[in-house]
Design a protein around this motif. Structure first.
Motif, PDB file in Angstrom:
ATOM      1  N   ALA A  98      34.075  38.227  32.147  1.00 46.22           N
ATOM      2  CA  ALA A  98      35.612  37.990  31.169  1.00 46.22           C
ATOM      3  C   ALA A  98      35.803  36.637  31.432  1.00 46.22           C
ATOM      4  O   ALA A  98      35.765  35.922  32.697  1.00 46.22           O
ATOM      5  N   GLY A  99      36.468  35.642  31.156  1.00 39.93           N
ATOM      6  CA  GLY A  99      37.017  34.583  31.585  1.00 39.93           C
ATOM      7  C   GLY A  99      35.825  33.822  31.427  1.00 39.93           C
ATOM      8  O   GLY A  99      35.031  33.314  29.950  1.00 39.93           O
ATOM      9  N   ARG A 100      35.418  32.677  32.309  1.00 37.15           N
ATOM     10  CA  ARG A 100      34.756  31.623  32.587  1.00 37.15           C
ATOM     11  C   ARG A 100      32.630  32.049  32.577  1.00 37.15           C
ATOM     12  O   ARG A 100      32.724  31.655  33.368  1.00 37.15           O
ATOM     13  N   GLU A 101      32.331  33.341  32.034  1.00 36.83           N
ATOM     14  CA  GLU A 101      31.690  33.343  32.207  1.00 36.83           C
ATOM     15  C   GLU A 101      30.771  33.624  30.345  1.00 36.83           C
ATOM     16  O   GLU A 101      31.373  33.221  29.062  1.00 36.83           O
TER      17      GLU A 101
ATOM     18  N   ARG B  31      37.320  25.653  30.314  1.00 36.60           N
ATOM     19  CA  ARG B  31      36.001  25.967  29.645  1.00 36.60           C
ATOM     20  C   ARG B  31      35.698  25.311  28.296  1.00 36.60           C
ATOM     21  O   ARG B  31      36.431  26.171  27.627  1.00 36.60           O
ATOM     22  N   TYR B  33      32.045  25.270  25.972  1.00 31.71           N
ATOM     23  CA  TYR B  33      30.327  25.705  25.511  1.00 31.71           C
ATOM     24  C   TYR B  33      30.029  25.124  24.380  1.00 31.71           C
ATOM     25  O   TYR B  33      30.103  25.009  23.737  1.00 31.71           O
ATOM     26  N   LEU B  50      32.871  24.212  32.839  1.00 32.22           N
ATOM     27  CA  LEU B  50      34.387  24.332  33.507  1.00 32.22           C
ATOM     28  C   LEU B  50      35.017  23.763  34.321  1.00 32.22           C
ATOM     29  O   LEU B  50      36.306  24.205  34.563  1.00 32.22           O
ATOM     30  N   ALA B  96      42.170  34.449  31.529  1.00 32.48           N
ATOM     31  CA  ALA B  96      41.232  35.454  31.577  1.00 32.48           C
ATOM     32  C   ALA B  96      40.480  35.644  30.224  1.00 32.48           C
ATOM     33  O   ALA B  96      40.139  36.318  29.690  1.00 32.48           O
ATOM     34  N   SER B  98      38.990  36.012  26.954  1.00 26.05           N
ATOM     35  CA  SER B  98      37.957  35.027  26.800  1.00 26.05           C
ATOM     36  C   SER B  98      37.030  34.705  24.328  1.00 26.05           C
ATOM     37  O   SER B  98      36.634  34.575  24.745  1.00 26.05           O
TER      38      SER B  98
END
Lengths: 114, 112
Positions: A98-101, B31, B33, B50, B96, B98
């Motif tokens: 999770a998170g910064r992926e 973050r 994308y 990031l 956290a 997502s």
């Protein structure tokens, strides 16, 4: 290179019917997502899933929608009592953590509700 | 509610010229994308940014992030036809969580 796969690529259904969209995430990934994209519009988050339960869901993900990981590889989105407005491209995505992926997207299933 | 805006929504580019497209977002994020989508296809990950000041480059594309201004730019150097596609930026809130919130996308068309 590992990739997310989805089946079917296209699905046509009658309004009121149930559909199941299937996804096989990348094998070592633990976080799974469904997004949808109505034709010509932006991508919208539906639901995230981790450790066999929903982490978060959007307003779009009403009680007609459900997700399941029935075995170690598949991740499914079920839509009951489909409506015309459910017609969209549905993308499955997965990430290692999770998170910064990065979330890696599958090729999508185009759903058409008639 | 996190909002993501991209502009312009459509850009016709001339081959060989440089262009910059923008992505603004409304709340704190750590973050951002960038994804590319060809017509009828899926979303291909281009960059993950990031941290404030992050800069990433791949071929003719360079992306940067300014978290204080809540702005990311995607710079295209010497545009070529292969870059014709729709480019989405997506933002996740700090922490956290997502869930990605996407912009409407910018459709780039490169002409000779």
């Amino acid at each position: 290179e590992p990739e997310v796969t989805q089946t079917p690529s296209h699905q046509v259904t009658q309004m009121g019917q149930e559909v199941i969209l299937r996804c096989v995430p990348i094998s070592n990934h633990l976080y799974f997502y469904w997004y949808r994209q109505i034709l010509g519009q932006k991508v919208e988050f539906l639901v995230s899933f981790y450790n066999n339960e929903i982490s978060e869901k959007s307003e779009i993900f009403d009680d007609r929608f459900s997700v399941e990981r029935p075995d170690g590889s598949n991740f499914t989105l079920k839509i009951r009592s489909t409506k015309l407005e459910d017609s969209a491209m549905y993308f499955c995505a997965s990430s290692e953590r999770a998170g910064r992926e990065t979330q890696y997207f599958g090729p999508g299933t185009r759903l058409l509700v008639l | 509610e996190l909002k993501v805006e991209q502009n312009p929504l459509f850009l016709s580019m001339q081959e060989g010229k440089n262009y910059t497209i923008y992505c603004n977002y409304s709340t704190t994020s750590d973050r951002l994308y960038w994804y590319r989508q060809d017509p009828g296809k899926s979303l291909e990950s281009l960059f993950v940014l990031l941290s404030n000041g992050a800069v990433k480059q791949e071929g003719r594309l360079m992306a940067s992030l300014d978290t204080k201004a809540r702005l990311s730019t995607l710079h295209i150097t010497a545009a070529v036809h292969d870059l014709s596609a729709t480019y989405f930026c997506a933002v996740a809130p700090t922490g956290a969580n997502s869930k990605l919130t996407f912009g409407k996308g910018i459709t780039l068309s490169v002409r000779p």
